[in-house]
Scaffold this motif. Structure first.
Motif, mmCIF file in Angstrom:
data_model
loop_
_atom_site.group_PDB
_atom_site.id
_atom_site.type_symbol
_atom_site.label_atom_id
_atom_site.label_comp_id
_atom_site.label_asym_id
_atom_site.label_seq_id
_atom_site.Cartn_x
_atom_site.Cartn_y
_atom_site.Cartn_z
ATOM 1 N N ASP A 88 0.950 -0.837 -0.124
ATOM 2 C CA ASP A 88 -0.298 -0.403 -0.049
ATOM 3 C C ASP A 88 1.271 1.553 -0.519
ATOM 4 N N LEU A 96 -0.271 8.515 -2.629
ATOM 5 C CA LEU A 96 -0.594 8.113 -0.955
ATOM 6 C C LEU A 96 -2.091 7.272 -1.401
ATOM 7 N N HIS A 98 -4.951 5.817 0.760
ATOM 8 C CA HIS A 98 -5.769 5.967 1.939
ATOM 9 C C HIS A 98 -6.704 5.201 2.463
ATOM 10 N N ARG A 100 -8.431 4.039 4.181
ATOM 11 C CA ARG A 100 -10.413 4.817 4.808
ATOM 12 C C ARG A 100 -10.885 4.750 3.861
ATOM 13 N N LEU A 101 -10.447 5.268 2.812
ATOM 14 C CA LEU A 101 -10.750 5.854 1.630
ATOM 15 C C LEU A 101 -11.019 5.092 0.480
ATOM 16 N N TRP A 104 -5.985 5.435 -4.052
ATOM 17 C CA TRP A 104 -4.818 6.153 -3.843
ATOM 18 C C TRP A 104 -5.017 7.992 -4.286
ATOM 19 N N SER A 105 -3.982 8.409 -3.813
ATOM 20 C CA SER A 105 -3.798 10.395 -4.003
ATOM 21 C C SER A 105 -3.035 10.403 -5.137
ATOM 22 N N TRP A 118 -7.401 11.459 -7.241
ATOM 23 C CA TRP A 118 -7.779 10.363 -6.222
ATOM 24 C C TRP A 118 -7.942 9.261 -7.643
#
Length: 140
Positions: A88, A96, A98, A100-101, A104-105, A118
């Motif tokens: 990850d 990065l 995330h 929780r969401l 990938w950002s 995103w």
């Protein structure tokens, strides 16, 4: 005393083979894994995995250590499978994950403002990561 070490001429050595379980009495699932028209039906990969274990072709990623007892595993201080970076995380800067969401950002600065895009990992974790890395490369 010494007769157990010798064998008679012309008589073959006794070869002891490991026990191999019989295949499951089920119809094998047919699939096409090569070529442009791939067809992988449900449970096809699982059937391949079970067959590989049964035949001894694949005994696990860390064979023969996977046959060790619990006491040996509890004192083990290293991973059998080595990954240079976690799955990850990305080796590219500004990317990065995330959890929780489940996105990938990609972050970058454009004319003094921070921009973020995103990439949803709902339809494929590695695919979203690859798309984010490709997008980041296209910015540079």
């Amino acid at each position: 005393v010494g007769s157990a070490k010798w064998k008679a001429p012309g008589v073959p050595y006794k070869v002891y083979h490991p026990s191999i379980q019989e295949p499951e009495q089920k119809l094998p699932i047919k699939g096409i894994v090569d070529g442009p028209a791939k067809y992988i039906p449900p449970n096809f990969r699982h059937q391949q995995y079970v067959e590989a274990l049964r035949s001894g072709e694949y005994l696990g990623e860390d064979y023969p250590y996977n046959f060790l007892g619990r006491t040996m595993w509890s004192t083990r201080r290293y991973n059998a499978i080595y990954h240079p970076i976690p799955v990850d995380a990305s080796s590219s800067t500004g990317i990065l994950f995330h959890a929780r969401l489940n996105v990938w950002s990609v972050e970058w600065y454009e004319q003094g403002k921070q921009r973020i895009r995103w990439f949803r990992a709902q339809y494929g974790f590695e695919r979203a990561k690859r798309n984010a890395e490709d997008f980041r490369r296209s910015l540079v």
